[in-house]
Design an enzyme around this catalytic site. Structure first.
Site, PDB file in Angstrom:
ATOM      1  N   HIS A  88       0.865  -1.193   0.000  1.00 42.81           N
ATOM      2  CA  HIS A  88       0.000   0.000   0.000  1.00 42.81           C
ATOM      3  C   HIS A  88       0.893   1.231   0.000  1.00 42.81           C
ATOM      4  O   HIS A  88       2.083   1.137   0.317  1.00 42.81           O
ATOM      5  CB  HIS A  88      -0.871   0.012   1.262  1.00 42.81           C
ATOM      6  CG  HIS A  88      -0.037   0.091   2.508  1.00 42.81           C
ATOM      7  ND1 HIS A  88       0.461  -1.024   3.138  1.00 42.81           N
ATOM      8  CD2 HIS A  88       0.444   1.152   3.189  1.00 42.81           C
ATOM      9  CE1 HIS A  88       1.208  -0.644   4.165  1.00 42.81           C
ATOM     10  NE2 HIS A  88       1.217   0.674   4.221  1.00 42.81           N
ATOM     11  N   HIS A  94       5.865   6.276  -0.697  1.00 43.99           N
ATOM     12  CA  HIS A  94       6.636   5.055  -0.970  1.00 43.99           C
ATOM     13  C   HIS A  94       5.739   3.848  -0.733  1.00 43.99           C
ATOM     14  O   HIS A  94       4.717   3.959  -0.045  1.00 43.99           O
ATOM     15  CB  HIS A  94       7.837   4.976  -0.013  1.00 43.99           C
ATOM     16  CG  HIS A  94       7.407   4.806   1.415  1.00 43.99           C
ATOM     17  ND1 HIS A  94       7.054   5.884   2.204  1.00 43.99           N
ATOM     18  CD2 HIS A  94       7.204   3.706   2.172  1.00 43.99           C
ATOM     19  CE1 HIS A  94       6.664   5.437   3.386  1.00 43.99           C
ATOM     20  NE2 HIS A  94       6.751   4.117   3.397  1.00 43.99           N
TER      21      HIS A  94
END
Ligand code: 3AM
Length: 178
Positions: A37, A121
Protein backbone atom coordinates in the site's frame (compact mmCIF):
# COMPACT_ATOMS: atom_id res chain seq x y z
CA UNK A 1 -8.87 0.25 16.09
CA UNK A 2 -5.48 0.98 14.61
CA UNK A 3 -6.12 3.05 11.48
CA UNK A 4 -4.26 4.49 8.52
CA UNK A 5 -5.20 6.10 5.22
CA UNK A 6 -3.56 4.69 2.11
CA UNK A 7 -3.82 3.93 -1.58
CA UNK A 8 -4.22 0.30 -2.47
CA UNK A 9 -2.53 -0.99 -5.62
CA UNK A 10 -3.82 -2.91 -8.64
CA UNK A 11 -2.89 -6.60 -8.70
CA UNK A 12 -0.83 -6.34 -11.87
CA UNK A 13 1.35 -3.83 -10.06
CA UNK A 14 1.53 -5.92 -6.89
CA UNK A 15 2.76 -8.80 -9.02
CA UNK A 16 5.54 -6.65 -10.48
CA UNK A 17 6.59 -5.55 -7.02
CA UNK A 18 6.54 -9.13 -5.80
CA UNK A 19 9.15 -10.00 -8.44
CA UNK A 20 11.43 -7.32 -6.98
CA UNK A 21 10.83 -8.78 -3.56
CA UNK A 22 12.19 -12.19 -4.47
CA UNK A 23 15.78 -11.06 -3.79
CA UNK A 24 17.60 -12.86 -1.02
CA UNK A 25 18.59 -10.41 1.70
CA UNK A 26 19.27 -11.83 5.15
CA UNK A 27 17.26 -10.04 7.80
CA UNK A 28 14.64 -8.78 5.30
CA UNK A 29 11.02 -9.29 6.30
CA UNK A 30 9.30 -9.00 2.94
CA UNK A 31 5.82 -7.51 2.95
CA UNK A 32 3.31 -10.00 1.48
CA UNK A 33 1.87 -8.64 -1.82
CA UNK A 34 -1.65 -8.41 -0.37
CA UNK A 35 -0.27 -5.90 2.13
CA UNK A 36 1.41 -3.52 -0.33
CA UNK A 37 0.00 0.00 0.00
CA UNK A 38 1.03 3.65 -0.23
CA UNK A 39 0.43 5.29 3.14
CA UNK A 40 -1.05 8.78 2.99
CA UNK A 41 -1.47 9.21 6.75
CA UNK A 42 -0.83 6.94 9.71
CA UNK A 43 -3.55 7.56 12.33
CA UNK A 44 -2.91 4.89 14.95
CA UNK A 45 -5.03 3.54 17.77
CA UNK A 46 -8.48 5.19 17.58
CA UNK A 47 -11.58 4.83 19.75
CA UNK A 48 -14.85 4.08 17.90
CA UNK A 49 -16.38 7.54 18.21
CA UNK A 50 -13.24 9.16 16.84
CA UNK A 51 -13.20 6.67 13.95
CA UNK A 52 -16.70 7.82 13.03
CA UNK A 53 -15.59 11.45 13.01
CA UNK A 54 -12.62 10.53 10.86
CA UNK A 55 -14.87 8.70 8.42
CA UNK A 56 -17.18 11.70 8.24
CA UNK A 57 -14.28 14.09 7.61
CA UNK A 58 -12.79 11.87 4.90
CA UNK A 59 -16.22 11.43 3.25
CA UNK A 60 -16.51 15.21 2.95
CA UNK A 61 -13.19 15.57 1.19
CA UNK A 62 -13.36 16.46 -2.52
CA UNK A 63 -10.42 15.78 -4.80
CA UNK A 64 -9.87 14.68 -8.36
CA UNK A 65 -8.62 11.31 -9.50
CA UNK A 66 -5.19 11.19 -11.13
CA UNK A 67 -2.52 8.74 -12.11
CA UNK A 68 0.75 7.95 -10.43
CA UNK A 69 3.86 6.04 -11.33
CA UNK A 70 5.96 3.96 -8.99
CA UNK A 71 9.63 4.35 -9.82
CA UNK A 72 13.00 3.80 -8.22
CA UNK A 73 13.86 2.04 -4.99
CA UNK A 74 15.37 3.37 -1.79
CA UNK A 75 15.76 2.84 1.93
CA UNK A 76 14.86 4.48 5.18
CA UNK A 77 17.73 4.51 7.63
CA UNK A 78 18.07 4.96 11.35
CA UNK A 79 21.42 5.50 13.01
CA UNK A 80 23.21 4.59 9.79
CA UNK A 81 21.39 1.29 9.28
CA UNK A 82 18.75 0.55 6.68
CA UNK A 83 15.42 -0.20 8.32
CA UNK A 84 13.11 -0.42 5.31
CA UNK A 85 13.35 -1.03 1.60
CA UNK A 86 10.79 0.69 -0.61
CA UNK A 87 9.69 1.57 -4.10
CA UNK A 88 9.36 5.30 -4.69
CA UNK A 89 6.85 7.44 -6.57
CA UNK A 90 7.55 9.87 -9.43
CA UNK A 91 7.00 13.49 -8.45
CA UNK A 92 3.27 13.99 -8.34
CA UNK A 93 1.68 17.29 -7.27
CA UNK A 94 -1.83 15.76 -7.36
CA UNK A 95 -0.77 13.09 -4.89
CA UNK A 96 0.77 15.77 -2.66
CA UNK A 97 -2.44 17.76 -2.92
CA UNK A 98 -4.57 14.77 -1.90
CA UNK A 99 -2.27 14.04 1.02
CA UNK A 100 -2.47 17.67 2.19
CA UNK A 101 -6.27 17.59 2.02
CA UNK A 102 -6.35 14.40 4.09
CA UNK A 103 -3.95 15.90 6.62
CA UNK A 104 -6.10 19.04 6.91
CA UNK A 105 -9.30 17.00 7.30
CA UNK A 106 -7.77 14.87 10.03
CA UNK A 107 -6.41 17.85 11.93
CA UNK A 108 -9.90 19.36 11.86
CA UNK A 109 -11.03 16.16 13.61
CA UNK A 110 -8.54 16.90 16.36
CA UNK A 111 -5.60 14.72 15.35
CA UNK A 112 -2.14 16.02 16.13
CA UNK A 113 -0.34 17.27 12.99
CA UNK A 114 1.97 14.77 11.31
CA UNK A 115 5.46 16.17 11.84
CA UNK A 116 7.23 13.94 9.37
CA UNK A 117 7.56 15.08 5.77
CA UNK A 118 5.39 13.10 3.36
CA UNK A 119 7.69 10.71 1.51
CA UNK A 120 5.45 8.66 -0.73
CA UNK A 121 6.64 5.06 -0.97
CA UNK A 122 5.50 1.45 -0.99
CA UNK A 123 7.39 -0.60 1.59
CA UNK A 124 8.74 -3.86 0.18
CA UNK A 125 10.58 -5.09 3.26
CA UNK A 126 11.49 -4.16 6.79
CA UNK A 127 15.11 -4.86 7.59
CA UNK A 128 16.57 -6.27 10.79
CA UNK A 129 20.34 -5.97 10.68
CA UNK A 130 20.45 -6.70 6.97
CA UNK A 131 23.99 -6.64 5.53
CA UNK A 132 24.39 -3.08 4.12
CA UNK A 133 26.29 -4.40 1.09
CA UNK A 134 23.28 -6.49 0.07
CA UNK A 135 20.94 -3.56 0.57
CA UNK A 136 23.13 -1.27 -1.54
CA UNK A 137 23.35 -3.89 -4.31
CA UNK A 138 19.56 -4.26 -4.28
CA UNK A 139 19.08 -0.52 -4.63
CA UNK A 140 21.64 -0.31 -7.43
CA UNK A 141 20.17 -3.30 -9.24
CA UNK A 142 16.60 -1.91 -9.17
CA UNK A 143 17.06 1.82 -9.30
CA UNK A 144 15.71 2.00 -12.84
CA UNK A 145 12.53 0.17 -11.86
CA UNK A 146 9.53 2.00 -13.31
CA UNK A 147 5.98 0.66 -13.32
CA UNK A 148 3.20 1.59 -15.73
CA UNK A 149 1.17 4.57 -14.48
CA UNK A 150 -1.72 3.47 -12.24
CA UNK A 151 -5.06 5.23 -11.98
CA UNK A 152 -5.95 6.54 -8.52
CA UNK A 153 -9.74 6.61 -8.31
CA UNK A 154 -10.19 6.26 -4.56
CA UNK A 155 -8.30 6.25 -1.30
CA UNK A 156 -8.94 3.90 1.58
CA UNK A 157 -9.21 3.93 5.35
CA UNK A 158 -7.53 0.73 6.54
CA UNK A 159 -7.51 -0.93 9.92
CA UNK A 160 -4.43 -2.84 10.87
CA UNK A 161 -4.04 -5.77 13.21
CA UNK A 162 -0.47 -6.33 14.18
CA UNK A 163 0.55 -9.93 13.73
CA UNK A 164 3.59 -11.94 14.65
CA UNK A 165 4.45 -12.63 11.01
CA UNK A 166 2.70 -9.95 8.98
CA UNK A 167 0.05 -7.43 9.95
CA UNK A 168 -3.46 -7.92 8.62
CA UNK A 169 -4.78 -4.83 6.84
CA UNK A 170 -8.52 -4.53 6.28
CA UNK A 171 -10.01 -1.89 3.96
CA UNK A 172 -12.75 -0.32 6.10
CA UNK A 173 -14.00 2.47 3.79
CA UNK A 174 -13.14 3.52 0.24
CA UNK A 175 -13.52 7.21 -0.66
CA UNK A 176 -14.10 7.89 -4.34
CA UNK A 177 -12.25 10.68 -6.09
CA UNK A 178 -14.11 12.76 -8.66
O1 3AM B 1 3.56 2.59 4.63
P1 3AM B 1 4.58 1.93 5.48
O2 3AM B 1 4.60 0.44 5.34
O3 3AM B 1 5.94 2.54 5.31
O4 3AM B 1 5.17 1.47 9.30
C1 3AM B 1 3.77 1.61 9.18
C2 3AM B 1 3.28 1.56 7.76
O5 3AM B 1 4.20 2.27 6.97
C3 3AM B 1 3.38 3.02 9.57
O6 3AM B 1 2.10 3.17 9.01
C4 3AM B 1 1.99 2.36 7.85
C5 3AM B 1 0.75 1.52 7.91
O7 3AM B 1 0.76 0.69 9.05
N1 3AM B 1 3.39 3.24 11.02
C6 3AM B 1 3.23 2.33 11.98
N2 3AM B 1 3.30 2.90 13.20
C7 3AM B 1 3.52 4.22 12.98
C8 3AM B 1 3.68 5.36 13.83
N3 3AM B 1 3.62 5.26 15.16
C9 3AM B 1 3.58 4.44 11.59
N4 3AM B 1 3.79 5.64 11.05
C10 3AM B 1 3.93 6.67 11.90
N5 3AM B 1 3.86 6.55 13.26
Amino acid sequence: MRLFVALDLPWTLRERLAVLASAGIAGARWVPPENYHLTLRFIGETPGHRAEEIDLALSGLRARGFSLTLAGVGTFTKAGRSTALWVGVERNPQLDHLQTKIETALQRCGLEPERRRFQPHVTLARLDNAPEGKVVSFVQAHNLFRADPMPVEHFTLFSSQLGKEASVYTPEVEYELA
